[in-house]
Scaffold this motif. Structure first.
Motif, mmCIF file in Angstrom:
data_model
loop_
_atom_site.group_PDB
_atom_site.id
_atom_site.type_symbol
_atom_site.label_atom_id
_atom_site.label_comp_id
_atom_site.label_asym_id
_atom_site.label_seq_id
_atom_site.Cartn_x
_atom_site.Cartn_y
_atom_site.Cartn_z
ATOM 1 N N LEU A 163 0.798 -1.078 -0.187
ATOM 2 C CA LEU A 163 -0.115 -0.160 -0.032
ATOM 3 C C LEU A 163 0.777 1.291 -0.043
ATOM 4 C CD1 LEU A 163 -2.730 -1.184 2.686
ATOM 5 C CD2 LEU A 163 -3.037 -0.895 0.296
ATOM 6 N N GLY A 164 2.145 1.017 0.281
ATOM 7 C CA GLY A 164 2.979 2.077 0.228
ATOM 8 C C GLY A 164 3.200 2.878 1.644
ATOM 9 N N TYR A 165 3.056 1.947 2.787
ATOM 10 C CA TYR A 165 2.960 2.487 3.967
ATOM 11 C C TYR A 165 3.752 1.272 4.744
ATOM 12 C CZ TYR A 165 -0.210 5.877 2.947
ATOM 13 O OH TYR A 165 -0.842 6.966 2.383
ATOM 14 N N LEU A 166 4.133 1.621 5.914
ATOM 15 C CA LEU A 166 5.105 0.840 6.868
ATOM 16 C C LEU A 166 4.112 0.314 8.153
ATOM 17 C CD1 LEU A 166 7.996 0.008 7.529
ATOM 18 C CD2 LEU A 166 8.307 1.970 8.804
ATOM 19 N N ALA A 167 4.251 -1.157 8.229
ATOM 20 C CA ALA A 167 4.016 -1.623 9.552
ATOM 21 C C ALA A 167 4.961 -2.155 10.361
ATOM 22 C CB ALA A 167 2.862 -2.772 9.045
ATOM 23 N N GLN A 168 5.105 -1.729 11.687
ATOM 24 C CA GLN A 168 5.951 -2.022 12.615
ATOM 25 C C GLN A 168 5.466 -2.837 13.822
ATOM 26 O OE1 GLN A 168 8.453 1.279 13.090
ATOM 27 N NE2 GLN A 168 10.259 0.536 11.611
ATOM 28 N N THR A 169 5.945 -3.691 14.279
ATOM 29 C CA THR A 169 5.706 -3.886 16.031
ATOM 30 C C THR A 169 6.364 -3.099 16.788
ATOM 31 O OG1 THR A 169 7.867 -5.071 16.441
ATOM 32 C CG2 THR A 169 6.028 -6.468 15.316
ATOM 33 N N ASN A 170 5.656 -3.074 18.119
ATOM 34 C CA ASN A 170 5.909 -2.168 18.863
ATOM 35 C C ASN A 170 7.334 -1.935 19.438
ATOM 36 O OD1 ASN A 170 4.377 -0.362 21.156
ATOM 37 N ND2 ASN A 170 5.645 -1.439 22.548
ATOM 38 N N ASP A 171 8.120 -3.162 19.308
ATOM 39 C CA ASP A 171 9.241 -3.133 19.728
ATOM 40 C C ASP A 171 10.433 -2.679 18.419
ATOM 41 O OD1 ASP A 171 9.057 -4.313 22.335
ATOM 42 O OD2 ASP A 171 9.335 -6.422 21.489
ATOM 43 N N GLU A 172 9.582 -2.938 17.318
ATOM 44 C CA GLU A 172 10.550 -2.246 16.103
ATOM 45 C C GLU A 172 10.427 -0.832 15.971
ATOM 46 O OE1 GLU A 172 9.973 -6.034 13.072
ATOM 47 O OE2 GLU A 172 8.695 -4.505 12.935
ATOM 48 N N PHE A 173 9.275 -0.390 16.496
ATOM 49 C CA PHE A 173 9.196 1.047 16.311
ATOM 50 C C PHE A 173 9.863 1.737 17.464
ATOM 51 C CE2 PHE A 173 5.433 4.531 16.279
ATOM 52 C CZ PHE A 173 6.355 5.556 15.639
ATOM 53 N N GLN A 174 10.021 1.132 18.714
ATOM 54 C CA GLN A 174 10.849 1.742 19.573
ATOM 55 C C GLN A 174 12.212 1.620 19.240
ATOM 56 O OE1 GLN A 174 10.202 0.450 23.905
ATOM 57 N NE2 GLN A 174 8.257 -0.349 23.243
ATOM 58 N N ASN A 175 12.757 0.647 18.766
ATOM 59 C CA ASN A 175 14.300 0.305 18.042
ATOM 60 C C ASN A 175 14.547 1.609 17.306
ATOM 61 O OD1 ASN A 175 14.633 -1.435 19.777
ATOM 62 N ND2 ASN A 175 13.967 -3.250 18.641
ATOM 63 N N GLY A 176 13.515 1.624 16.235
ATOM 64 C CA GLY A 176 13.724 2.689 15.318
ATOM 65 C C GLY A 176 13.791 4.163 15.724
ATOM 66 N N ILE A 177 12.947 4.526 16.855
ATOM 67 C CA ILE A 177 13.396 5.889 17.300
ATOM 68 C C ILE A 177 14.505 6.070 18.117
ATOM 69 C CG2 ILE A 177 12.252 7.211 19.258
ATOM 70 C CD1 ILE A 177 9.393 6.015 18.424
ATOM 71 N N GLU A 178 14.877 4.850 18.770
ATOM 72 C CA GLU A 178 16.277 4.969 19.345
ATOM 73 C C GLU A 178 17.292 5.148 18.484
ATOM 74 O OE1 GLU A 178 16.204 1.559 21.776
ATOM 75 O OE2 GLU A 178 14.757 2.149 23.285
ATOM 76 N N SER A 179 17.226 4.080 17.385
ATOM 77 C CA SER A 179 18.347 4.458 16.502
ATOM 78 C C SER A 179 18.451 5.552 15.860
ATOM 79 C CB SER A 179 18.050 3.205 15.176
ATOM 80 O OG SER A 179 17.950 1.905 15.756
ATOM 81 N N TYR A 180 17.249 6.351 15.737
ATOM 82 C CA TYR A 180 17.529 7.699 15.275
ATOM 83 C C TYR A 180 18.095 8.431 16.266
ATOM 84 C CZ TYR A 180 15.772 12.533 13.864
ATOM 85 O OH TYR A 180 15.983 13.743 13.387
ATOM 86 N N LEU A 181 17.753 8.798 17.405
ATOM 87 C CA LEU A 181 18.369 9.457 18.377
ATOM 88 C C LEU A 181 19.950 9.052 18.509
ATOM 89 C CD1 LEU A 181 15.837 9.395 21.299
ATOM 90 C CD2 LEU A 181 16.423 11.398 19.604
#
Length: 379
Positions: free
Chosen positions: A229-247
């Motif tokens: 669909l052109g969007y991203l689906a992540q689990t709760n842990d994956e989303f948290q890891n993505g935010i932490e990786s960005y920081l």
């Protein structure tokens, strides 16, 4: 061996000046390491506060909005319908997250984060300590989160009123959450439809889609279908890891923390290494006497390693204790202070202390093994 270690201990503590210097160097190094890494861990946790507090199994978002929950890009309404039709999705609901400017009863203005929950399920609602969750459906109903930023709302009680974009808001509940927000703004919960009515927004209003898969085995298929669909689906842990990786990797927070940790390690290494080597030099006659009395090389190595290891462990304990006490005291005076001692912090500090003790001990071992009893007694 027991007698050798007792002798090593007495030899170490006899020189109170050097022993104190070793403890101070190790303690100070551990203290700085734990302080820096704990503050960083606290920042990472608070950055993911909304993700942690909502606790959804999976999140659907625009691929460009993975850096922070506050950087959401609204999605068209058809995305929600498409996600609900994917095989393996148990249910899916919209979530609205935005910032708003409130006018409090005393006339002051305060920024706040407003989270709009699905009107039907209220998925992600916080735990109430005052009020009734059904009151959120009442006219102008909002739930205030009682965290570190709660006093910025004027410590509201049930029935407290405020203005949001010329709309009247009423606090109908006080709630607690697992983690407070990072950016110093209080948090309000309301229904999805009320949030999009009160807060100006673009024509698309769905910040995120929260979904529950029928089973964990359905997650890969859901992720693939959402990607089509052109969007991203992540689990709760994956989303948290993505935010932490960005920081960590895309901001200066990770670099600054790493630099301060390395500096703290080098300070401890330099102080302990130099002090311990001086201690060995000043006690060469004792090691020479032990060698003359028949002590083997490996026994002298045990003496050095015991002294270095004992000092490192005592300094490690003192550093952890000092850091923990100061963090607790800081949180009592500054509730919004972002610091969290984790097993990872403690493990990293212990590893660096072991390295400090190893380097210090290695320098001493090399010097002691070269000593000859003849040179000592001749002097």
């Amino acid at each position: 061996m027991k007698g050798i270690l007792i002798l090593a201990y007495k030899l170490l503590v006899k020189d109170k000046g050097k022993y104190t210097a070793l403890l101070v160097g190790t303690t100070f190094s551990v203290f700085l390491i734990v302080q820096m890494t704990s503050s960083f861990a606290g920042i990472l946790t608070k950055a993911s506060a909304t993700v942690i507090n909502i606790g959804a199994k999976m999140w659907v978002m625009d691929p460009a909005a993975t850096n922070s929950v506050f950087g959401s890009i609204p999605m068209p309404d058809y995305v929600l319908d498409s996600v609900r039709s994917i095989d393996g999705v148990n249910y899916a609901v919209p979530l609205y997250v935005s910032s708003a400017l409130l006018k409090l009863q005393d006339g002051t203005y305060q920024s706040a984060t407003v989270i709009g929950l699905d009107d039907t399920s209220l998925l992600g609602r916080p735990e109430l300590v005052q009020g009734n969750i059904d009151d959120i459906f009442a006219e102008n109903g909002f739930i205030a989160v009682k965290d570190e930023e709660f006093p910025k709302l004027g410590n509201p009680t049930l029935g407290t009123e405020f203005e949001l974009n010329d709309h009247r808001g009423v606090i109908v509940g006080i709630a607690t959450v697992a983690t407070g927000a990072l950016f110093g703004t209080p948090t309000l919960y309301t229904t999805y439809n009320r949030a999009i009515q009160y807060i100006p927004s673009t024509r698309f209003t769905t910040s995120y889609i929260l979904l529950e898969p029928k089973s964990d085995s359905d997650i890969p298929r859901i992720t693939e279908q959402v990607a089509r669909l052109g969007y991203l689906a992540q689990t709760n842990d994956e989303f948290q890891n993505g935010i932490e990786s960005y920081l960590i990797y895309k901001t200066g927070i990770g670099t600054n923390t790493l630099l301060m940790t390395v500096i703290s390690f080098l300070v401890g290494l330099s102080i302990c290494g130099q002090t311990f080597y001086t201690f060995i030099i000043e006690n060469l006659e004792h090691f020479g006497a032990l060698k003359a009395m028949g002590a083997k090389g490996r026994e002298l190595v045990y003496v050095i390693l015991f002294q270095a290891g004992f000092t490192a462990l005592v300094g490690y304990g003192l550093g952890i204790g000092l850091a923990t006490v100061l963090i607790a005291a800081a949180k009592l005076r500054l509730p919004e202070y972002a610091s969290r001692v984790t097993y990872t912090n403690l493990g990293l500090a212990f590893l660096l202390v072991v390295i400090i003790a190893s380097v210090s001990g290695y320098a001493g071992v090399r010097r002691v093994l070269k000593i000859e009893p003849f040179d000592i007694f001749r002097g």
